[in-house]
Write an enzyme that holds these catalytic residues in place. Structure first.
Site, PDB file in Angstrom:
ATOM      1  N   ASP A   1     -59.602 -10.868  34.047  1.00  0.00           N
ATOM      2  CA  ASP A   1     -60.785 -11.677  34.274  1.00  0.00           C
ATOM      3  C   ASP A   1     -61.970 -10.829  33.812  1.00  0.00           C
ATOM      4  O   ASP A   1     -61.836  -9.619  33.602  1.00  0.00           O
ATOM      5  CB  ASP A   1     -60.902 -12.030  35.762  1.00  0.00           C
TER       6      ASP A   1
ATOM      7  N   ASP B   1     -66.050 -11.534  34.567  1.00  0.00           N
ATOM      8  CA  ASP B   1     -67.136 -11.397  35.537  1.00  0.00           C
ATOM      9  C   ASP B   1     -66.604 -10.818  36.844  1.00  0.00           C
ATOM     10  O   ASP B   1     -65.664 -11.356  37.436  1.00  0.00           O
ATOM     11  CB  ASP B   1     -67.796 -12.756  35.805  1.00  0.00           C
TER      12      ASP B   1
ATOM     13  N   LYS C   1     -58.688 -21.176  35.583  1.00  0.00           N
ATOM     14  CA  LYS C   1     -57.870 -20.585  36.651  1.00  0.00           C
ATOM     15  C   LYS C   1     -58.181 -21.254  37.987  1.00  0.00           C
ATOM     16  O   LYS C   1     -59.332 -21.592  38.247  1.00  0.00           O
ATOM     17  CB  LYS C   1     -58.184 -19.085  36.764  1.00  0.00           C
TER      18      LYS C   1
ATOM     19  N   ASP D   1     -60.853 -10.317  40.409  1.00  0.00           N
ATOM     20  CA  ASP D   1     -61.611  -9.999  41.628  1.00  0.00           C
ATOM     21  C   ASP D   1     -61.578 -11.140  42.639  1.00  0.00           C
ATOM     22  O   ASP D   1     -62.103 -10.984  43.732  1.00  0.00           O
ATOM     23  CB  ASP D   1     -63.068  -9.683  41.270  1.00  0.00           C
TER      24      ASP D   1
END
EC number: 3.1.3.41
Length: 337
Positions: free
Chosen positions: A62, A64, A261, A286
């Site tokens: 991922d 960000d 996602k 995260d």
């Protein structure tokens, strides 16, 4: 010049565990009954980290909250990814942020020091365009009304799909427009696609509402993702899922498909395109409810980093709906020293 963020685990506090809209993602096996989930293993020693990296052929990241926050790079992240490339590992980037196209993202990756090419970037904007073109066989004479930003428009154009709305509808709505037909039905609209939109306004909501309700059953309703929050520059703000909630509530209808996602539409495309072995692939993210769920549903290994939105309490929850297989403070902590 972009700044470098030194990881400060858990400094972003999740704004709660309730989602504004009910997810369409299937429950993970063994977690839907509220029972205890196995705790995540902390990768804390050089030996553990080395063994972990050696077991994987492919890492899916991922972006960000994992590699950067806004334009601030997570310390050590670019260096670690270059180490992976030097070891012959495959790197794939997966992001729910639909504001940029893959081509635009390449510029950001390279500016921040990450190795990247368009073919190893999978964004939710691309996933939505791919779905319309290849799964729905979207008619050439129909248009997609976009509640979102230029990244979606660009990816649709790459697929040869006409788009309207987006930046063209950023102007505030005038009262007279309720009466002059500006907001009326449009037979040329074949789908409404909602993504992240920092310029969202009543005009866009009103048009999307009209198109979805005036021709019930004839207009597809799609969303790029359902992320409740959006982390940027050390803070968190409402995400696409929060914007989507208003439209769902007003039309009394869930999207026909959510393409980012943890939806497996994107995962299936990645696995087929690169012929990946899930047993030697790790999803790094995260967020438990999107990144980690995405990996677990795809039967990948999962690694949670603590530089984004997940709190210590959520990570360590014994009855949480999703737990990662491993966790570490940041991507930079994976570097071989």
């Amino acid at each position: 010049m972009e700044s470098i963020i030194t990881p400060q685990p858990h400094r972003l506090v999740s704004s709660g565990s309730e989602h504004p809209v009910q997810s369409s993602t299937p429950a993970l096996a063994g977690t839907s009954d509220g029972g205890s989930s196995p705790p995540s293993h902390h990768l804390s020693t050089p030996e553990e980290i080395s063994s972990f990296v050696d077991q994987m052929d492919t890492f899916i990241f991922d972006c960000d909250g994992v590699l950067w926050l806004g334009n601030d790079t997570i310390k050590g992240a670019p260096e670690f990814l270059h180490e992976l490339v030097a070891k012959g590992k495959r790197i794939i980037y997966v992001t729910n942020n639909s504001s940029k196209s893959r081509k635009t993202y390449v510029g950001k990756f390279k500016k921040l020091g990450f190795p990247a090419e368009p073919d190893n970037i999978f964004g939710s904007a691309y996933a939505a365009a791919y779905y319309l073109k290849n799964m729905l066989n979207f008619p050439a004479d129909k248009k997609v009304y976009v509640v979102g930003m230029q990244g979606i428009v660009d990816e649709l154009a790459e697929m040869g799909i006409q788009a309207v709305g987006a930046g063209d509808d950023n102007a505030p709505l005038q009262e007279t427009e309720f009466e002059n037909g500006t907001l009326g039905p449009d037979e040329s609209i074949g789908a409404v696609l909602l993504g992240f939109d920092s310029q969202i306004n009543y005009r866009k909501y009103a048009k999307a509402f009209t198109y979805l309700t005036a021709n019930k059953g004839k207009v597809h309703f799609l969303a790029t993702n359902e992320d409740r929050t959006y982390p940027i520059s050390g803070s968190i703000y409402p995400g696409t899922g929060s914007l989507l909630a208003a439209l769902i509530h007003s039309v009394n209808r869930r999207p026909d498909a959510v393409l980012g996602k943890p939806s497996q539409n994107m995962m299936n495309t990645i696995l087929e395109r690169f012929h990946l072995d899930p047993a030697r692939t790790c999803m790094v993210g995260d967020r438990l409810d999107t990144d980690i769920a995405f990996g677990k549903l795809g039967k990948l290994h999962t690694l949670l980093v603590m530089t984004g939105v997940t709190s210590v309490e959520e990570r360590d929850a014994k009855k949480g709906p999703v737990t990662a297989e491993y966790w570490i403070e940041s991507v930079g902590h994976l570097r071989q020293r």
